[in-house]
Design a protein around this motif. Structure first.
Motif, PDB file in Angstrom:
ATOM      1  N   PHE A 131      -0.126   5.611   0.224  1.00  0.00           N
ATOM      2  CA  PHE A 131      -1.203   6.569   0.409  1.00  0.00           C
ATOM      3  C   PHE A 131      -0.685   7.976   0.126  1.00  0.00           C
TER       4      PHE A 131
ATOM      5  N   TRP B 140       0.825  -1.208   0.000  1.00  0.00           N
ATOM      6  CA  TRP B 140       0.000   0.000   0.000  1.00  0.00           C
ATOM      7  C   TRP B 140       0.860   1.259   0.000  1.00  0.00           C
TER       8      TRP B 140
ATOM      9  N   THR C 190      -3.813  -3.919   0.122  1.00  0.00           N
ATOM     10  CA  THR C 190      -4.078  -2.488   0.260  1.00  0.00           C
ATOM     11  C   THR C 190      -5.478  -2.258   0.822  1.00  0.00           C
TER      12      THR C 190
ATOM     13  N   ALA D  52      -5.549   5.914  -2.188  1.00  0.00           N
ATOM     14  CA  ALA D  52      -4.955   4.617  -1.860  1.00  0.00           C
ATOM     15  C   ALA D  52      -4.476   3.956  -3.149  1.00  0.00           C
TER      16      ALA D  52
ATOM     17  N   VAL E 156      -6.579  -0.096   4.108  1.00  0.00           N
ATOM     18  CA  VAL E 156      -7.648   0.906   4.098  1.00  0.00           C
ATOM     19  C   VAL E 156      -8.688   0.591   5.177  1.00  0.00           C
TER      20      VAL E 156
END
Length: 201
Positions: free
Chosen positions: A56, A54, A109, A90, A113
């Motif tokens: 962000f 992930w 991911t 994301a 989240v």
């Protein structure tokens, strides 16, 4: 306004009470400690082989990142998302060191989240995840390399405001009853479509 889910058995309040509003307080800000907690919650999500795919990109209302993320949203989301305290893109990094592709990047991911979302609720904040954005616009505006990096969602974060602040069509959706598909139409055993039998009720 209570939005607690009508669950078949009790679940943790963080899950039962979490919902996705569109009406956000445009005077609210997420402080640095709260922001750090959101990001830490996401950082400690599980992932395949601990690859942590992930990424962000965080925009605070009023800054250039927020404006870039907002500009990538489809018109329907732009009607309300500008009042959020944060807009977070994301992105799943599907690249592996050997040049291959990580097939679990999107799944992992999503877990990150989810943890960010629950941490937000624990802090008294709300989130709303959006798929309604133009990916190419987001990639270009934020200088995200297109190869191997997959935008998955934009997440609005902030404090809930009254539904009456929304346009009528959105206000109706904001106060509508929360619904989910029944357990027996969702969870199977033995073969596809055969409901899992749960001995309750």
């Amino acid at each position: 306004m209570s939005r607690t889910a009508a669950t078949s058995v009790p679940v943790h309040p963080l899950l039962a009470d979490r919902w996705s509003p569109r009406s956000f307080d445009d005077a609210h800000t997420v402080d640095e400690e709260q922001l750090a907690a959101l990001l830490e919650a996401a950082r400690w999500a599980p992932s395949a082989s601990n690859r942590q795919p992930w990424r962000f990109i965080v925009g605070r209302r009023g800054d250039a990142t927020f404006k870039a993320v907002f500009a990538s949203l489809m018109e329907g989301n732009q009607l309300w998302a500008g009042s959020a305290s944060l807009l977070i893109a994301a992105v799943a990094d599907e690249r592996l060191p050997d040049g291959g592709r990580n097939p679990y990047a999107a799944y992992d991911t999503g877990l990150a989240v989810a943890q960010l979302t629950l941490q937000a609720h624990a802090l008294g904040l709300h989130t709303h995840q959006m798929g309604g954005y133009v990916a190419d616009r987001l990639l270009e505006a934020l200088d995200i390399p297109a190869e191997g990096l997959l935008p998955l969602a934009v997440i609005a974060v902030g404090a809930n405001a009254h539904a009456d602040l929304l346009p009528e069509a959105l206000r109706v959706r904001e106060v509508a009853a929360r619904e989910r598909r029944p357990l027996d139409e969702t969870f199977y055993a033995g073969r596809w479509g055969t409901p899992l039998e749960i001995g309750i009720g």
